[in-house]
Scaffold this active site. Structure first.
Site, PDB file in Angstrom:
ATOM      1  N   CYS A  57      -1.099  -7.038  20.372  1.00 22.89           N
ATOM      2  CA  CYS A  57      -2.500  -7.426  20.483  1.00 22.89           C
ATOM      3  C   CYS A  57      -2.786  -7.909  21.891  1.00 22.89           C
ATOM      4  CB  CYS A  57      -2.838  -8.523  19.479  1.00 22.89           C
ATOM      5  SG  CYS A  57      -4.579  -9.017  19.530  1.00 22.89           S
ATOM      6  N   CYS A  85      -3.158  -2.706  19.777  1.00 27.43           N
ATOM      7  CA  CYS A  85      -2.845  -2.319  18.390  1.00 27.43           C
ATOM      8  C   CYS A  85      -2.653  -0.811  18.290  1.00 27.43           C
ATOM      9  CB  CYS A  85      -3.918  -2.838  17.440  1.00 27.43           C
ATOM     10  SG  CYS A  85      -5.623  -2.503  17.958  1.00 27.43           S
ATOM     11  N   ARG A 130      -7.395  -6.435  12.224  1.00 25.38           N
ATOM     12  CA  ARG A 130      -7.171  -6.708  13.644  1.00 25.38           C
ATOM     13  C   ARG A 130      -7.472  -8.159  13.999  1.00 25.38           C
ATOM     14  NH1 ARG A 130     -10.679  -2.441  16.522  1.00 25.38           N
ATOM     15  NH2 ARG A 130     -11.831  -2.636  14.579  1.00 25.38           N
ATOM     16  N   GLN A 186       0.854  -1.184   0.000  1.00 25.10           N
ATOM     17  CA  GLN A 186       0.000   0.000   0.000  1.00 25.10           C
ATOM     18  C   GLN A 186       0.890   1.234   0.000  1.00 25.10           C
ATOM     19  OE1 GLN A 186      -2.156   1.941   3.489  1.00 25.10           O
ATOM     20  NE2 GLN A 186      -3.843   0.768   2.592  1.00 25.10           N
ATOM     21  N   TYR A 202      -6.045  10.680   4.556  1.00 25.09           N
ATOM     22  CA  TYR A 202      -4.698  10.941   4.062  1.00 25.09           C
ATOM     23  C   TYR A 202      -4.787  11.779   2.784  1.00 25.09           C
ATOM     24  CZ  TYR A 202      -3.089   7.601   7.561  1.00 25.09           C
ATOM     25  OH  TYR A 202      -2.821   6.957   8.751  1.00 25.09           O
ATOM     26  N   GLU A 209      -8.092 -19.555  42.404  1.00 26.50           N
ATOM     27  CA  GLU A 209      -9.031 -18.437  42.300  1.00 26.50           C
ATOM     28  C   GLU A 209      -9.993 -18.459  43.481  1.00 26.50           C
ATOM     29  OE1 GLU A 209     -11.134 -15.425  41.965  1.00 26.50           O
ATOM     30  OE2 GLU A 209      -9.547 -15.619  40.450  1.00 26.50           O
TER      31      GLU A 209
END
Length: 642
Positions: free
Chosen positions: A360, A348, A318, A102, A172, A410
């Site tokens: 992530c 991200c 994502r 790109q 852009y 826990e």
């Protein structure tokens, strides 16, 4: 659901693709300072190729030395950069993938001090998200930039990329010319629709001249800018038809600008597939392939879009961060094993906005392909983890996947800790997927979970683990303010969100951070009249920009009364006393106060275990309070390195 459409082969001009799943361009901040890829970038892209994605794009590559939104992004503006990118392409091809480049120019959407040059734009009009006024380009400079796009495309082809994508979206430079929001020129490059398209069309013409007739050119465009006075769907349909006739081989349909960034990178507050009908309208208007993008987080969503003919390809950027192996798992019938993006935007864009490499929250391996040792240990250890919040579960996963014998303790009856509360407000249900994913991962690695069993010194002494990871989290912060400790009238945000308390009609939420805002919206949706008070001059300063934008919209939608710069002074049953600009403010007829003023570390075991004879590591909020992403990263690191 069978994924027949997802795994159909596809073709864009002469580029044959094995399936319909695309990884769109994402700024990674992983590469070298000169804009070239290093081993980390290559491994990051290789992982996606190995995971079975049909087409993977690089991050946006600057066409000139100062084209990037910041100096850390990739670029391909000079021939000296060709060998590095050529090696990257070769490696991705060897991994079985197809890769596109790109190319772009950020225009007025860049940091002011990123380069020595001043930012440029079609017109000298400020981008609302920036703090400067750009310089308007001259016609001669426009012509030079057209040539720069062409030369960058030449390099793209020389590197061996399978296609080139011209970035004409997201506010852009090319989008700045296309959009009436940013283009106020009175010459041949502004005013009318076709004049606003002139820059884009000249770029397409120059790129085609340089790369030849057979090389695929994709154009990424905004269907809607989502700003007042910006592009809307009807005009974008016209643009799509014009671009098709100009020789573009596929359209990649997106939306949003920096001023509406929550639509570019939609957080969980934006419903999945939110923009599906917009892209379907474009698809129905052209004959060339159309790529849809915009919070497609599930393989079933992609299959449905393709079956319904609303798009030809689905970009899942994502989702590819959360699970680079998503296509492979789906094809193998293991869709339940896919790690789902939860739309938090913390790992991200939250990290890249801070100048850090992309990561992530859902998957600690992402962008760490060259960092972690994932080999099985020669001598497995007996590892105890105290707490099953996000840091505890991450620590358990990090240790278990390396072959250690892990037991999680826990105190509650279910795993998840405060993350359960985080998933309760409207728009955050997807957060529960994180807990589900880690439950499955711990089952896969045979980790034991003991519910209703807090870890104690006695257990450690009796069972003698080699290492203990303390992830006991945090508890609500109760400041020494009169009346704030009245637990009958003042409830913690956690208790409210977890359904541990009833709530009255008129509620005052103290604290304007993300927790306070989430809780305010949660209560307002339940029909409460909510007032939020915050001592700082503004609210939700601890959230990623897209999340903050959505929360502000929700607070306005549900009529939450907000008092900034307001300091809590005293709480009485039925009344809250505060101070604003030296004046006393009284909130009367209050049925409940919610304490959302933050949390403090809770770590009762570290001192007790000082002489236990095993390694003790403290992680997460128990060490220092922080956001979910950083807690997860810290926990996983500890488990991986134990």
């Amino acid at each position: 659901m069978k994924f027949n459409k997802v795994f159909e082969t596809g073709k864009i001009r002469n580029m044959e693709l094995p399936n319909r799943l695309v990884v769109s361009a994402m700024s990674s901040h992983l590469g070298n300072d000169d804009g070239t890829p290093n081993e980390q970038v290559i491994r990051y892209l290789e992982a996606k190729a190995e995971g079975g994605w049909g087409l993977v794009f690089t991050e946006d590559l600057g066409v000139t030395e100062d084209a990037g939104s910041d100096p850390i992004v990739g670029s391909l503006w000079n021939d000296a950069q060709i060998p590095s990118w050529k090696e990257c392409v070769s490696r991705v091809h060897a991994a079985g993938g197809k890769i596109g480049a790109q190319i772009y120019h950020a225009g007025r959407e860049r940091k002011l001090d990123a380069y020595e040059s001043h930012p440029v734009a079609p017109s000298a009009i400020k981008e609302p998200a920036m703090n400067y006024i750009p310089r308007a380009l001259t016609v001669e400079e426009i012509h030079d930039l057209v040539k720069a796009f062409g030369q960058c495309a030449r390099r793209v082809k020389e590197c061996g990329f399978d296609c080139v994508e011209i970035h004409g979206a997201h506010g852009y430079l090319v989008n700045q010319f296309l959009s009436p929001f940013s283009n106020k020129r009175t010459d041949a490059y502004g005013g009318t629709l076709m004049n606003r398209m002139r820059f884009a069309l000249e770029i397409v013409e120059e790129v085609r001249r340089v790369v030849g007739e057979d090389y695929p050119i994709i154009f990424r465009m905004n269907i809607c800018d989502h700003v007042e006075g910006g592009l809307e769907v009807p005009e974008s349909i016209v643009m799509a038809k014009v671009l098709e006739e100009a020789g573009v081989d596929a359209l990649h349909c997106s939306q949003g600008m920096f001023a509406s960034k929550e639509t570019i990178i939609p957080p969980s507050f934006i419903s999945a597939m939110k923009y599906a009908e917009d892209v379907a309208t474009v698809k129905a208007s052209v004959q060339i392939p159309v790529i849809a993008v915009g919070r497609y987080i599930d393989i079933h969503m992609a299959e449905t879009m393709l079956r319904d003919g609303k798009a030809d390809y689905i970009a899942m950027a994502r989702a590819s961060l959360a699970d680079p192996d998503l296509p492979k798992k789906a094809k193998e019938g293991r869709a339940d094993d896919i790690i789902q993006c939860i739309g938090c935007d913390q790992g991200c864009t939250g990290e890249t906005a801070a100048g850090n490499p992309v990561n992530c929250l859902a998957n600690p391996h992402t962008c760490k392909e060259t960092v972690y040792d994932l080999s099985k240990v020669e001598h497995p250890k007996k590892v105890f983890v105290a707490g099953s919040g996000v840091s505890g579960l991450s620590a358990a996963y990090g240790a278990a996947e390396r072959g250690h014998h892990v037991t999680v303790f826990e105190a509650d009856s279910e795993i998840g800790g405060q993350w359960i509360a985080a998933a309760m407000p409207p728009g955050k249900t997807d957060y529960n997927a994180w807990i589900y994913n880690h439950r499955r991962l711990l089952e896969e690695y045979n980790a034991e979970i003991r519910l209703n069993t807090p870890l104690t010194k006695e257990i450690v002494e009796a069972e003698k683990p080699d290492a203990v990871i303390l992830a006991t989290g945090s508890v609500p912060l109760v400041l020494p303010i009169p009346g704030l400790d009245n637990t009958k009238f003042v409830k913690s945000a956690i208790d409210v969100l977890r359904g541990r308390t009833s709530y009255g009609k008129n509620v005052v939420v103290v604290g304007g951070g993300m927790t306070g805002a989430d809780t305010s919206v949660f209560l307002a949706v339940q029909g409460c009249n909510v007032t939020m008070i915050e001592m700082a001059p503004d609210i939700i300063g601890d959230a990623v920009s897209q999340v903050r934008a959505c929360l502000l919209q929700h607070l306005k939608k549900y009529n939450v009364e907000i008092h900034r710069g307001t300091k809590l002074m005293k709480v009485e049953e039925g009344a809250v006393y505060a101070e604003k600009k030296g004046e006393t403010v009284v909130f009367s007829d209050v049925d409940m106060v919610v304490n959302a003023m933050g949390v403090r570390s809770y770590n009762p075991l570290e001192e007790e275990l000082a002489d236990c004879g095993c390694k003790v590591v403290v992680v997460g909020d128990a060490l220092k309070t922080k956001n979910g992403y950083r807690n997860i990263r810290e926990g996983y690191d500890a488990g991986n390195q134990i």
